[in-house]
Scaffold this motif. Structure first.
Motif, PDB file in Angstrom:
ATOM      1  N   ARG A   1       0.841  -1.201   0.000  1.00 42.79           N
ATOM      2  CA  ARG A   1       0.000   0.000   0.000  1.00 42.79           C
ATOM      3  C   ARG A   1       0.877   1.253   0.000  1.00 42.79           C
ATOM      4  N   GLY A   2       1.977   1.213   0.724  1.00 39.95           N
ATOM      5  CA  GLY A   2       2.878   2.362   0.793  1.00 39.95           C
ATOM      6  C   GLY A   2       3.395   2.780  -0.574  1.00 39.95           C
ATOM      7  N   SER A   3       3.619   1.801  -1.445  1.00 32.75           N
ATOM      8  CA  SER A   3       4.071   2.131  -2.797  1.00 32.75           C
ATOM      9  C   SER A   3       2.974   2.871  -3.557  1.00 32.75           C
ATOM     10  N   VAL A   4       1.744   2.438  -3.365  1.00 34.30           N
ATOM     11  CA  VAL A   4       0.624   3.070  -4.068  1.00 34.30           C
ATOM     12  C   VAL A   4       0.423   4.493  -3.562  1.00 34.30           C
ATOM     13  N   VAL A   5       0.521   4.676  -2.266  1.00 30.96           N
ATOM     14  CA  VAL A   5       0.401   6.023  -1.695  1.00 30.96           C
ATOM     15  C   VAL A   5       1.503   6.923  -2.257  1.00 30.96           C
ATOM     16  N   ALA A   6       2.708   6.392  -2.331  1.00 29.62           N
ATOM     17  CA  ALA A   6       3.825   7.178  -2.875  1.00 29.62           C
ATOM     18  C   ALA A   6       3.566   7.563  -4.326  1.00 29.62           C
ATOM     19  N   LEU A   7       2.969   6.638  -5.074  1.00 27.78           N
ATOM     20  CA  LEU A   7       2.658   6.927  -6.473  1.00 27.78           C
ATOM     21  C   LEU A   7       1.626   8.050  -6.580  1.00 27.78           C
ATOM     22  N   VAL A   8       0.544   7.924  -5.833  1.00 31.58           N
ATOM     23  CA  VAL A   8      -0.521   8.929  -5.913  1.00 31.58           C
ATOM     24  C   VAL A   8       0.010  10.291  -5.449  1.00 31.58           C
ATOM     25  N   ASP A   9       0.801  10.292  -4.394  1.00 31.34           N
ATOM     26  CA  ASP A   9       1.398  11.554  -3.928  1.00 31.34           C
ATOM     27  C   ASP A   9       2.228  12.206  -5.037  1.00 31.34           C
ATOM     28  N   PHE A  10       2.984  11.376  -5.733  1.00 33.66           N
ATOM     29  CA  PHE A  10       3.804  11.933  -6.807  1.00 33.66           C
ATOM     30  C   PHE A  10       2.948  12.424  -7.971  1.00 33.66           C
ATOM     31  N   MET A  11       1.885  11.690  -8.270  1.00 28.79           N
ATOM     32  CA  MET A  11       0.990  12.125  -9.359  1.00 28.79           C
ATOM     33  C   MET A  11       0.373  13.484  -9.033  1.00 28.79           C
ATOM     34  N   LYS A  12      -0.026  13.645  -7.763  1.00 29.43           N
ATOM     35  CA  LYS A  12      -0.589  14.941  -7.342  1.00 29.43           C
ATOM     36  C   LYS A  12       0.433  16.060  -7.545  1.00 29.43           C
ATOM     37  N   GLU A  13       1.612  15.776  -7.099  1.00 28.37           N
ATOM     38  CA  GLU A  13       2.685  16.762  -7.188  1.00 28.37           C
ATOM     39  C   GLU A  13       2.984  17.106  -8.649  1.00 28.37           C
ATOM     40  N   PHE A  14       2.996  16.062  -9.485  1.00 29.18           N
ATOM     41  CA  PHE A  14       3.284  16.266 -10.903  1.00 29.18           C
ATOM     42  C   PHE A  14       2.189  17.101 -11.557  1.00 29.18           C
ATOM     43  N   GLU A  15       0.963  16.859 -11.156  1.00 23.77           N
ATOM     44  CA  GLU A  15      -0.152  17.624 -11.741  1.00 23.77           C
ATOM     45  C   GLU A  15      -0.064  19.100 -11.345  1.00 23.77           C
ATOM     46  N   LEU A  16       0.284  19.341 -10.082  1.00 25.96           N
ATOM     47  CA  LEU A  16       0.439  20.735  -9.636  1.00 25.96           C
ATOM     48  C   LEU A  16       1.546  21.443 -10.414  1.00 25.96           C
ATOM     49  N   ALA A  17       2.604  20.707 -10.684  1.00 25.05           N
ATOM     50  CA  ALA A  17       3.757  21.300 -11.371  1.00 25.05           C
ATOM     51  C   ALA A  17       3.535  21.430 -12.872  1.00 25.05           C
ATOM     52  N   ASN A  18       2.526  20.717 -13.374  1.00 29.52           N
ATOM     53  CA  ASN A  18       2.258  20.728 -14.814  1.00 29.52           C
ATOM     54  C   ASN A  18       0.771  20.982 -15.056  1.00 29.52           C
ATOM     55  N   PRO A  19       0.317  22.180 -14.704  1.00 29.80           N
ATOM     56  CA  PRO A  19      -1.119  22.450 -14.816  1.00 29.80           C
ATOM     57  C   PRO A  19      -1.601  22.340 -16.262  1.00 29.80           C
ATOM     58  N   VAL A  20      -2.825  21.855 -16.397  1.00 29.91           N
ATOM     59  CA  VAL A  20      -3.401  21.699 -17.734  1.00 29.91           C
ATOM     60  C   VAL A  20      -3.844  23.061 -18.239  1.00 29.91           C
ATOM     61  N   ARG A  21      -3.340  23.445 -19.399  1.00 22.69           N
ATOM     62  CA  ARG A  21      -3.805  24.698 -19.992  1.00 22.69           C
ATOM     63  C   ARG A  21      -5.183  24.474 -20.596  1.00 22.69           C
ATOM     64  N   ALA A  22      -5.984  25.493 -20.636  1.00 25.84           N
ATOM     65  CA  ALA A  22      -7.328  25.373 -21.216  1.00 25.84           C
ATOM     66  C   ALA A  22      -7.220  24.848 -22.642  1.00 25.84           C
ATOM     67  N   GLY A  23      -7.982  23.808 -22.917  1.00 27.78           N
ATOM     68  CA  GLY A  23      -7.992  23.264 -24.274  1.00 27.78           C
ATOM     69  C   GLY A  23      -6.905  22.255 -24.550  1.00 27.78           C
ATOM     70  N   ALA A  24      -5.969  22.085 -23.614  1.00 26.71           N
ATOM     71  CA  ALA A  24      -4.859  21.160 -23.874  1.00 26.71           C
ATOM     72  C   ALA A  24      -5.187  19.730 -23.471  1.00 26.71           C
ATOM     73  N   SER A  25      -6.136  19.571 -22.551  1.00 28.45           N
ATOM     74  CA  SER A  25      -6.443  18.203 -22.127  1.00 28.45           C
ATOM     75  C   SER A  25      -7.399  17.556 -23.118  1.00 28.45           C
ATOM     76  N   GLY A  26      -7.875  16.384 -22.753  1.00 32.10           N
ATOM     77  CA  GLY A  26      -8.910  15.795 -23.604  1.00 32.10           C
ATOM     78  C   GLY A  26      -8.402  14.690 -24.501  1.00 32.10           C
ATOM     79  N   GLN A  27      -8.879  14.693 -25.707  1.00 33.61           N
ATOM     80  CA  GLN A  27      -8.660  13.547 -26.582  1.00 33.61           C
ATOM     81  C   GLN A  27      -7.186  13.417 -26.983  1.00 33.61           C
ATOM     82  N   VAL A  28      -6.754  12.189 -27.062  1.00 32.31           N
ATOM     83  CA  VAL A  28      -5.384  11.918 -27.502  1.00 32.31           C
ATOM     84  C   VAL A  28      -5.448  10.983 -28.704  1.00 32.31           C
TER      85      VAL A  28
END
Lengths: 371, 371
Positions: free
Chosen positions: B344-371
């Motif tokens: 579980r600790g590994s999963v928590v570490a992953l989610v914590d990092f994902m949160k941090e990464f999202e904060l550091a790489n905010p989605v610009r309007a119109g940039a998210s969505g379909q790939v």
């Protein structure tokens, strides 16, 4: 390090202690990767280096020519008994087998499922106590391949050199019990296979060295995992291979190189075997049934004049930390397997105990001899 | 113990640390025998206890009925892709396949070498992003068996329960990536196979649980090692099995039992997966392509809006000791494999990092969505 027994088991056999010590560390965390060897992806850099190095060590040890590939396959030598004819015996072809013991017979019987076979020689008449003379071999008119078993673990016999085969016919060898115990001229063979668990590593992996062109003729309808070409094309990484076993083989091959290569190994193995055979030859109690010219340097079989004494010997040996000496259930008596990783010290301990046992159990007049 | 990474690799995957610690000891000398686990004869008492206990642990965990056998076979799930039709598909019969991803397709393609197959459903139209509904399945008139892949590692989908099959038809399941990650009703299946290297142990061994009577119909001319009856008759000891791998599976199964059995494992696995999926569902940056009803609790696939961000994420994650997150080469993006042994600790570490990464790489309007 005195908590380890003298292990004379026929396989899985003893492994080099430096290899075990390295593996203990790497199970937890290999090469500072933060991940144990058994937990690494087979597609990652760490394991890719391991499998490439294992192949490279094999190539260096035996001077394997460039047109030969080194493959790692599961299923034991028994699966090779099927894969060889499935891949190398074309419809209408004949495969020749040299029968020198139980494992050679098993290879031959399995081949009969997939095509026509010919017994070029059989040692059954001599109860497999000697390797046939070259003059006794009669090949079929045009064999697809000739199959031999280089060392016979149960009867304790070993080919000292390859028998001649008809020009252009691939020689296929089961070397499971003497692979890399001595120099081998790979160019004399079409395909060599060896279950790792005697001289090369743990069980669960077979090393195959084959001339690459021999993989071409196999029918495409064979199971994917039973086609040599699957392993050739994908460097034994078509699916997830037994990563820990391949890692262990790599470590053992490195250990062989660092301790003198195949020549050094052959010298030490010959010396170890001589210690036992020399004692057997002068013993009034112990008998060595194998013809001296055919004696295996890997599996030394011997017996006492009675089964009762065999049992007594095995029981007392076990108490002295000499383990794995019981002969194969089909042969009885004793068998000391003295593979590459069997230390000279273990062999000395065995001979010392045999001397002691003989002194304590003197042969009465008329009691020795035929069994 | 801080020298270990968070290992999200898809397989070979992370192993339980108590198992690794035990194996480190036993490699040198197991159970005071003076011989390491990889050096013991497969015919000796020490290993016999190990293989019997491994089977017994499996039986206890899943409540396996008496008319089912637990077998240990080499060659990976890929060899099962061939063995299943070779043993269970009679001449003139039809085998039905449920196609839910790359591995299901591979099983189906291999089966075509050995007889007639029928695709009862295919998720290819949805790019394998969901498990088909029961109503979409159309079986052939009288299938010899129905084959499904319970969890799809590449696409990150998982059957939540077994689909119904026609009365009396054996259900054959490749459970390589979710075996013993949750309770399983073995009586619903004819044959279950699982490569060990995700939830059960190291690579190089497949656990097969099969209704014993299903082994009877196989042609005797199949390669010995590809007949289930060989393993049934000889308790998986016809030839030398991969002793270390079986030993490791036994330890892992014991660890599962001691940490709450399959119910406990299912609960922890559900909680781990929920941590990631809940975060993904509210994230503006990360996308989870799999239909919520079909989400795998074992392999969680996700991606950023651009490949550049995926690459950046993987690079930074690696520096944080979060390894094995790269998606399969055929799917791209990211994949977090959170098998039984993933803490579980590994999963928590992953989610914590994902949160941090999202904060550091905010989605610009119109940039998210379909790939």
């Amino acid at each position: 390090m005195t908590d380890r027994s003298h292990n004379f088991g026929a396989g899985p056999g003893v492994l080099p202690e430096p290899v075990l010590l390295q593996a203990q560390q790497d199970l937890w965390n290999i090469a500072g990767s933060g991940i144990g060897i058994a937990e690494h992806s087979h597609r990652g850099k760490v394991f890719d280096k391991i499998i490439l190095e294992a192949e490279d060590e094999a190539r260096r040890l035996a001077g394997i020519p460039d047109n030969y590939k080194v493959l790692f396959i599961q299923g034991g030598a028994t699966q090779q008994f099927a894969m060889v004819p499935m891949n190398l015996l074309p419809a209408g072809g004949v495969a020749d087998y040299l029968l020198t013991g139980v494992w050679a017979e098993k290879a031959w019987k399995e081949a009969q499922k997939f095509g026509t076979t010919h017994v070029a020689v059989s040692g059954e008449g001599s109860k497999y106590t000697r390797i046939p003379a070259v003059a006794e071999i009669t090949y079929s008119a045009k064999p697809a391949y000739v199959h031999l078993t280089t060392n016979n673990t149960i009867y304790g016999t070993q080919w000292k050199t390859e028998p001649p085969v008809p020009l252009g016919v691939p020689l296929v060898a089961d070397t499971s019990s003497d692979m890399f115990s001595r120099p081998i001229d790979v160019s004399k063979y079409g395909l060599i296979y060896a279950g790792a668990q005697k001289n090369l590593g743990p069980s669960g992996i077979v090393m195959v060295i084959m001339r690459a062109d021999l993989a071409d003729a196999a029918p495409a309808a064979l199971p994917t995992m039973l086609q040599y070409r699957t392993y050739l094309k994908e460097r034994s990484l078509y699916n997830t291979p037994p990563t820990f076993a391949i890692y262990m083989v790599g470590l053992v091959l490195k250990w062989i190189r660092e301790t003198g290569g195949l020549a050094g190994m052959a010298e030490r193995n010959a010396e170890k075997a001589k210690l036992v055979y020399d004692f057997l030859d002068q013993s009034a109690l112990f008998q060595a049934p194998v013809h001296p010219d055919s004696r295996s340097l890997m599996n030394i079989v011997f017996r006492c004049p009675t089964e009762e004494l065999d049992t007594k010997f095995l029981g007392e040996a076990g108490k002295r930390g000499l383990s794995g000496l019981k002969g194969h259930r089909s042969a009885g008596g004793m068998r000391a397997s003295v593979y590459n990783a069997c230390p000279r010290g273990s062999v000395v301990a065995l001979v010392d105990f045999m001397k002691e046992f003989e002194l304590a159990n003197p042969v009465r007049a008329g009691a020795s001899g035929q069994v």
